[in-house]
Design an enzyme around this catalytic site. Structure first.
Site, mmCIF file in Angstrom:
data_model
loop_
_atom_site.group_PDB
_atom_site.id
_atom_site.type_symbol
_atom_site.label_atom_id
_atom_site.label_comp_id
_atom_site.label_asym_id
_atom_site.label_seq_id
_atom_site.Cartn_x
_atom_site.Cartn_y
_atom_site.Cartn_z
ATOM 1 N N ASP A 43 0.840 -1.196 0.000
ATOM 2 C CA ASP A 43 0.000 0.000 0.000
ATOM 3 C C ASP A 43 0.875 1.245 0.000
ATOM 4 O OD1 ASP A 43 -2.898 1.141 0.651
ATOM 5 O OD2 ASP A 43 -1.442 2.238 1.868
ATOM 6 N N TYR A 48 3.884 9.601 -0.442
ATOM 7 C CA TYR A 48 4.869 8.976 0.441
ATOM 8 C C TYR A 48 6.300 9.193 -0.037
ATOM 9 C CZ TYR A 48 0.780 6.448 2.253
ATOM 10 O OH TYR A 48 -0.442 6.108 2.780
ATOM 11 N N LYS A 77 -2.097 6.101 -4.450
ATOM 12 C CA LYS A 77 -3.136 7.085 -4.139
ATOM 13 C C LYS A 77 -2.860 8.390 -4.867
ATOM 14 C CE LYS A 77 -3.395 5.089 0.499
ATOM 15 N NZ LYS A 77 -2.058 4.472 0.511
ATOM 16 N N HIS A 110 -6.686 10.076 -2.372
ATOM 17 C CA HIS A 110 -6.069 10.065 -1.045
ATOM 18 C C HIS A 110 -6.900 10.839 -0.019
ATOM 19 C CE1 HIS A 110 -1.805 9.593 0.834
ATOM 20 N NE2 HIS A 110 -2.741 9.407 1.728
ATOM 21 N N PHE A 216 -2.423 0.860 14.834
ATOM 22 C CA PHE A 216 -1.845 0.966 16.171
ATOM 23 C C PHE A 216 -2.111 2.324 16.811
ATOM 24 C CE2 PHE A 216 1.442 -2.042 14.146
ATOM 25 C CZ PHE A 216 0.636 -3.143 14.388
ATOM 26 N N PHE A 221 1.920 8.463 14.613
ATOM 27 C CA PHE A 221 1.919 9.916 14.697
ATOM 28 C C PHE A 221 2.851 10.429 15.792
ATOM 29 C CE2 PHE A 221 -1.866 8.435 12.660
ATOM 30 C CZ PHE A 221 -1.940 9.248 11.542
ATOM 31 N N LYS A 270 3.209 -1.679 8.634
ATOM 32 C CA LYS A 270 4.578 -1.766 8.121
ATOM 33 C C LYS A 270 5.464 -2.342 9.214
ATOM 34 C CE LYS A 270 6.536 2.808 9.278
ATOM 35 N NZ LYS A 270 7.703 2.400 10.080
ATOM 36 N N ASN A 272 9.926 -3.157 10.061
ATOM 37 C CA ASN A 272 11.314 -3.067 9.623
ATOM 38 C C ASN A 272 12.091 -4.358 9.843
ATOM 39 O OD1 ASN A 272 11.023 -0.308 8.933
ATOM 40 N ND2 ASN A 272 11.297 0.273 11.070
ATOM 41 N N ASN A 280 3.033 -10.046 11.972
ATOM 42 C CA ASN A 280 1.888 -9.335 11.404
ATOM 43 C C ASN A 280 1.118 -10.202 10.415
ATOM 44 O OD1 ASN A 280 2.612 -7.071 12.874
ATOM 45 N ND2 ASN A 280 3.555 -6.010 11.147
#
Length: 318
Positions: A43, A48, A77, A110, A216, A221, A270, A272, A280
């Site tokens: 996505d 981005y 988007k 978007h 989450f 943020f 996402k 890392n 996930n």
């Protein structure tokens, strides 16, 4: 990997990899690693600023024979500066070029906000730049005009499914009145602090699949140093979420993701690290019970972190 049947006839994986805020230094490798781990939905978005890197990771996996293009589900988007019908295809073509593909599986509006057009050669992606320094500037373009331009691109084979993001119910209803091709997906901020049950019920009742972002809650943020998020208790540390996680022998993150996926909502976290990627992806290996859902329902405080009112008092959610 389970999937969701879209009203366009295509299958969308129920668990994907979100490309928002992926580290640019490792983005290509993360996409490649996620594909090797079994992820098929990615996505992304023009805003981005990493679609070239996503495309490089995808190309590497395809070149090595790990997947074929048709095995992947790539979402992008349309950013706010490109809503005018004359500019929609320009923006899409840039996305296709950056991703190194001939089509995207899903293309979303978007935000239902139209900024002044900024030529791609002037600044791309423009972010909040509207051609006048730090000042916001807008164009008067009805959503349906943008939508009609997207419908033409579906018919041209450049997009397989179209949808919207960050739309309230009233705008979604208005779009449905004039759309020839129905939105396939509604993507919204969705977590226990912002549950939006009526919006989700309405979308699903109209055959529109729902994708949750920011599953989450404040976590994404906090990384942006946003005041509301910094002053909000992390969901990972919420006693209700922790207790449910302990009961099922899962992590708080898995509980938050399963809370959405068990209700037929796609999720796009996402990660890392490979262990977290696997964790996930494994969220459908257990079920929450009725009491779990009842307890999580009590956490809803209608707390939105991604609100255009914060940009320039744009009244999407007022």
């Amino acid at each position: 990997m389970p999937s969701i049947k879209l009203n366009s006839g295509y299958d969308m994986p129920a668990v994907g990899f979100g490309c928002w805020k992926v580290d640019v230094d490792t983005c290509s490798e993360q996409i490649y690693r996620a594909i090797k781990t079994g992820y098929r939905l990615f996505d992304g978005a023009e805003d981005y600023a990493n679609e070239k890197l996503v495309g490089a990771g995808v190309k590497k996996a395809i070149d090595e024979g790990i997947v074929k293009r048709e095995d992947l589900f790539l979402t992008s988007k349309l950013w706010n500066n490109y809503h005018h019908p004359d500019n929609v295809e320009k923006a899409l073509n840039r996305t296709l070029s950056d991703l190194q593909v001939d089509y995207v599986d899903l293309f979303l509006i978007h935000f239902p906000v139209t900024f002044k057009f900024v030529p791609l050669e002037e600044k791309y992606p423009p972010g909040f730049y509207c051609g006048k320094g730090d000042n916001f500037d807008y164009e008067d373009v009805p959503i349906l005009e943008t939508w009609k331009a997207l419908e033409k691109l579906v018919k041209a084979g450049k997009i397989r499914s179209i949808g919207v993001s960050n739309f309230p119910g009233a705008l979604l209803l208005d779009l449905l009145r004039g759309a020839t091709i129905k939105p396939s997906v509604l993507q919204v901020e969705h977590h226990p602090y912002l549950q939006q049950p009526r919006l989700i019920e309405f979308a699903q009742s109209r055959g529109i699949a729902v994708t949750a972002y920011s599953s989450f809650g404040p976590q994404s943020f906090v990384e942006l140093n946003q005041g509301r998020a910094l002053n909000t208790s992390p969901l990972f540390e919420n006693e209700t979420i922790k207790a449910i996680a302990a009961k099922h022998g899962k992590s708080p993150a898995q509980v938050l993701l399963r809370w959405s996926s068990q209700r037929g909502i796609a999720i796009i976290p996402k990660s890392n690290t490979v262990p977290r990627l696997l964790e996930n992806k494994d969220v459908n290996s257990f079920d929450l019970d009725e009491q779990d859902f009842a307890d999580i329902a009590k956490l809803d405080i209608n707390l939105r972190f991604n609100d255009p009112w914060d940009w320039d008092k744009i009244p999407i959610f007022v």
